[in-house]
Motif scaffolding. Structure first.
Motif, PDB file in Angstrom:
ATOM      1  N   LYS A  56       0.821  -1.207   0.000  1.00 28.10           N
ATOM      2  CA  LYS A  56       0.000   0.000   0.000  1.00 28.10           C
ATOM      3  C   LYS A  56       0.859   1.263   0.000  1.00 28.10           C
ATOM      4  O   LYS A  56       0.335   2.371  -0.104  1.00 28.10           O
ATOM      5  N   SER A  57       2.151   1.096   0.134  1.00 29.50           N
ATOM      6  CA  SER A  57       3.077   2.219   0.012  1.00 29.50           C
ATOM      7  C   SER A  57       4.303   1.707  -0.721  1.00 29.50           C
ATOM      8  O   SER A  57       4.515   0.491  -0.819  1.00 29.50           O
ATOM      9  N   LYS A  58       5.094   2.625  -1.261  1.00 26.23           N
ATOM     10  CA  LYS A  58       6.325   2.199  -1.924  1.00 26.23           C
ATOM     11  C   LYS A  58       7.233   1.479  -0.946  1.00 26.23           C
ATOM     12  O   LYS A  58       7.829   0.461  -1.279  1.00 26.23           O
ATOM     13  N   LYS A  59       7.296   2.000   0.282  1.00 22.52           N
ATOM     14  CA  LYS A  59       8.138   1.373   1.307  1.00 22.52           C
ATOM     15  C   LYS A  59       7.719  -0.066   1.579  1.00 22.52           C
ATOM     16  O   LYS A  59       8.551  -0.966   1.683  1.00 22.52           O
ATOM     17  N   ALA A  60       6.406  -0.269   1.711  1.00 22.73           N
ATOM     18  CA  ALA A  60       5.898  -1.612   1.998  1.00 22.73           C
ATOM     19  C   ALA A  60       6.186  -2.554   0.831  1.00 22.73           C
ATOM     20  O   ALA A  60       6.577  -3.706   1.028  1.00 22.73           O
ATOM     21  N   ALA A  61       6.004  -2.050  -0.379  1.00 23.23           N
ATOM     22  CA  ALA A  61       6.258  -2.874  -1.567  1.00 23.23           C
ATOM     23  C   ALA A  61       7.738  -3.222  -1.666  1.00 23.23           C
ATOM     24  O   ALA A  61       8.098  -4.342  -2.015  1.00 23.23           O
ATOM     25  N   GLU A  62       8.605  -2.256  -1.327  1.00 27.52           N
ATOM     26  CA  GLU A  62      10.051  -2.512  -1.335  1.00 27.52           C
ATOM     27  C   GLU A  62      10.424  -3.582  -0.320  1.00 27.52           C
ATOM     28  O   GLU A  62      11.255  -4.446  -0.593  1.00 27.52           O
ATOM     29  N   GLN A  63       9.787  -3.531   0.856  1.00 26.40           N
ATOM     30  CA  GLN A  63      10.052  -4.551   1.879  1.00 26.40           C
ATOM     31  C   GLN A  63       9.658  -5.943   1.370  1.00 26.40           C
ATOM     32  O   GLN A  63      10.390  -6.913   1.572  1.00 26.40           O
ATOM     33  N   MET A  64       8.511  -6.035   0.716  1.00 29.47           N
ATOM     34  CA  MET A  64       8.054  -7.329   0.204  1.00 29.47           C
ATOM     35  C   MET A  64       8.993  -7.847  -0.884  1.00 29.47           C
ATOM     36  O   MET A  64       9.295  -9.041  -0.944  1.00 29.47           O
TER      37      MET A  64
END
Length: 75
Positions: A56-64
């Motif tokens: 739901k955020s770029k940060k979250a997507a990067e973590q995944m």
């Protein structure tokens, strides 16, 4: 929560063992309305894609994406 692992940092530490390798995160897509977007991110080493993530955020997507890459490397 304590169970949260910072996969971006873990991945960074793995990559740092090979200084010639370049790590980058690329947003390849986003969907949904402004208030409820989903971001799609690829993580690459030397332009080879080693992980994908959505969040739901770029940060979250990067973590995944980083999590997938770390698991791929068997760490």
């Amino acid at each position: 929560s304590l169970s949260f692992k910072d996969y971006k940092t873990i991945l960074q530490e793995i990559i740092q063992q090979n200084p010639e390798e370049k790590l980058e995160y690329v947003v390849t897509g986003e969907s949904g309305p402004d208030h409820d977007k989903t971001f799609v991110v690829q993580v690459k080493i030397n332009s080879n894609v080693i992980g994908h993530g959505e969040g739901k955020s770029k940060k979250a997507a990067e973590q995944m994406a980083a999590k997938e890459a770390v698991e791929l490397m068997g760490e």
